[in-house]
Design a protein around this motif. Structure first.
Motif, PDB file in Angstrom:
ATOM      1  N   GLN A 160      74.498  19.980  44.422  1.00  0.00           N
ATOM      2  CA  GLN A 160      73.679  20.967  45.114  1.00  0.00           C
ATOM      3  C   GLN A 160      73.731  20.831  46.640  1.00  0.00           C
ATOM      4  OE1 GLN A 160      71.921  23.496  43.694  1.00  0.00           O
ATOM      5  NE2 GLN A 160      72.823  22.902  41.738  1.00  0.00           N
ATOM      6  N   LEU A 201      73.640  23.805  51.047  1.00  0.00           N
ATOM      7  CA  LEU A 201      72.935  23.486  52.282  1.00  0.00           C
ATOM      8  C   LEU A 201      73.741  23.897  53.508  1.00  0.00           C
ATOM      9  CD1 LEU A 201      71.563  19.898  51.487  1.00  0.00           C
ATOM     10  CD2 LEU A 201      70.343  22.062  51.350  1.00  0.00           C
ATOM     11  N   THR A 252      64.445  17.098  51.197  1.00  0.00           N
ATOM     12  CA  THR A 252      63.847  18.397  50.895  1.00  0.00           C
ATOM     13  C   THR A 252      63.396  18.516  49.447  1.00  0.00           C
ATOM     14  OG1 THR A 252      66.025  19.320  50.399  1.00  0.00           O
ATOM     15  CG2 THR A 252      65.225  19.565  52.654  1.00  0.00           C
ATOM     16  N   ALA A 262      63.088  26.815  50.874  1.00  0.00           N
ATOM     17  CA  ALA A 262      64.222  25.893  50.963  1.00  0.00           C
ATOM     18  C   ALA A 262      64.743  25.806  52.390  1.00  0.00           C
ATOM     19  CB  ALA A 262      65.334  26.334  50.018  1.00  0.00           C
ATOM     20  N   GLU A 263      64.857  26.957  53.056  1.00  0.00           N
ATOM     21  CA  GLU A 263      65.373  26.960  54.428  1.00  0.00           C
ATOM     22  C   GLU A 263      64.433  26.212  55.368  1.00  0.00           C
ATOM     23  OE1 GLU A 263      66.924  30.123  57.846  1.00  0.00           O
ATOM     24  OE2 GLU A 263      66.119  30.840  55.936  1.00  0.00           O
ATOM     25  N   LEU A 319      65.428  18.763  46.972  1.00  0.00           N
ATOM     26  CA  LEU A 319      66.423  19.507  46.202  1.00  0.00           C
ATOM     27  C   LEU A 319      67.261  18.543  45.376  1.00  0.00           C
ATOM     28  CD1 LEU A 319      67.667  21.945  48.994  1.00  0.00           C
ATOM     29  CD2 LEU A 319      66.085  22.459  47.130  1.00  0.00           C
TER      30      LEU A 319
END
Length: 271
Positions: free
Chosen positions: A158, A162, A151, A125-126, A153
């Protein structure tokens, strides 16, 4: 570190400094010592201090990629930068007067997408967030929901997590998190103070007075009455819309109801 430690640290202009009452240490002295001693290059990175619109920027690199960047704002010293870099990467950071190839041009133009960057240990995710932020063009802003969409996501509920990922950005300025905003258009600036973000944005030609005016008025997108296309307000296409033809929208749904379609360049979120 004891009082006899004479390692070379960059002075305010990026050159070497000397101890109190001692002659200046020769440029790249510590680096030359390591090379003469035969210390493997993979055991250390080199770093230089450069000037930016927001003050000094320490940039560390291997021979192949940039591995860290941190602003000197807030009193970050060379010693502290070295400590943080070693803690994050497991490698020492040695001062040098040499800049990574292409770095000065990237800082001057705000276009760092072609620089090889290695953020070090990062989960999926990062890493995805850092890639998405790198894709934001110089002089433009994108909301957190746009980053989430890029991304993969979920966007509903959500986006705030981030912010934590942006706050840990190990390559500030080069991964331009100063180009990320909240949903109302207010800059996020998770990795540094707003004044620093404003300086970086202004250097890229972003009119912060206008950005704040949009956020206060509730304008999220700008449409063109001639092309019937809506964009993020800082999109290069939105900047070309003359004042009489600008149509403000609070969200994509409002733009679609008015018969406008999304810009294919800045790709705002669909309704």
């Amino acid at each position: 570190m004891n009082g006899d430690d004479q390692r070379a640290h960059p002075g305010p202009d990026g050159g070497p400094g000397g101890g109190l009452g001692m002659p200046p240490v020769p440029a790249d002295f510590a680096l030359r010592v390591l090379q003469r001693a035969g210390v493997p290059r993979e055991r250390y990175d080199t770093y230089a201090r450069l000037d930016t619109a927001a003050g000094g920027l320490y940039v560390a690199a291997t021979t192949e990629a940039i591995t860290g960047a941190a602003l000197a704002a807030g009193g970050l010293t060379p010693e502290r930068f070295e400590e943080l870099h070693r803690r994050r990467t497991g490698r020492s950071a040695i001062p040098t007067t040499k800049r990574f190839p292409g770095l000065m041009t990237a800082l001057r133009t705000g276009r760092a997408r072609n620089l090889p960057l290695d953020p070090g240990p990062a989960d999926g995710a990062e890493a995805a967030v850092l890639r998405a932020v790198r894709a934001i063009p110089a002089g433009q802003l994108r909301p957190l929901s746009w980053i989430a969409r890029e991304t993969g996501l979920p966007t509903a509920g959500q986006v705030e997590p981030l912010v934590g990922l942006l706050a840990r950005n190990p390559l500030v300025v080069l991964v331009p998190c100063h180009r990320v905003t909240h949903e109302n258009g207010v800059p996020c600036d998770a990795a540094y103070l707003p004044a620093i973000g404003d300086a970086l944005r202004s250097a890229e030609g972003v009119d912060m007075t206008e950005v704040h005016r949009w956020s206060h008025s509730g304008t999220v997108f700008l449409g063109s009455a001639t092309t019937r296309i809506y964009c993020h307000p800082t999109c290069a296409h939105a900047r070309r819309i003359t004042a009489p033809h600008r149509v403000p929208f609070a969200d994509a749904r409002e733009a679609h109801r008015a018969g406008y379609r999304a810009c294919k360049s800045c790709r705002p979120l669909p309704a």
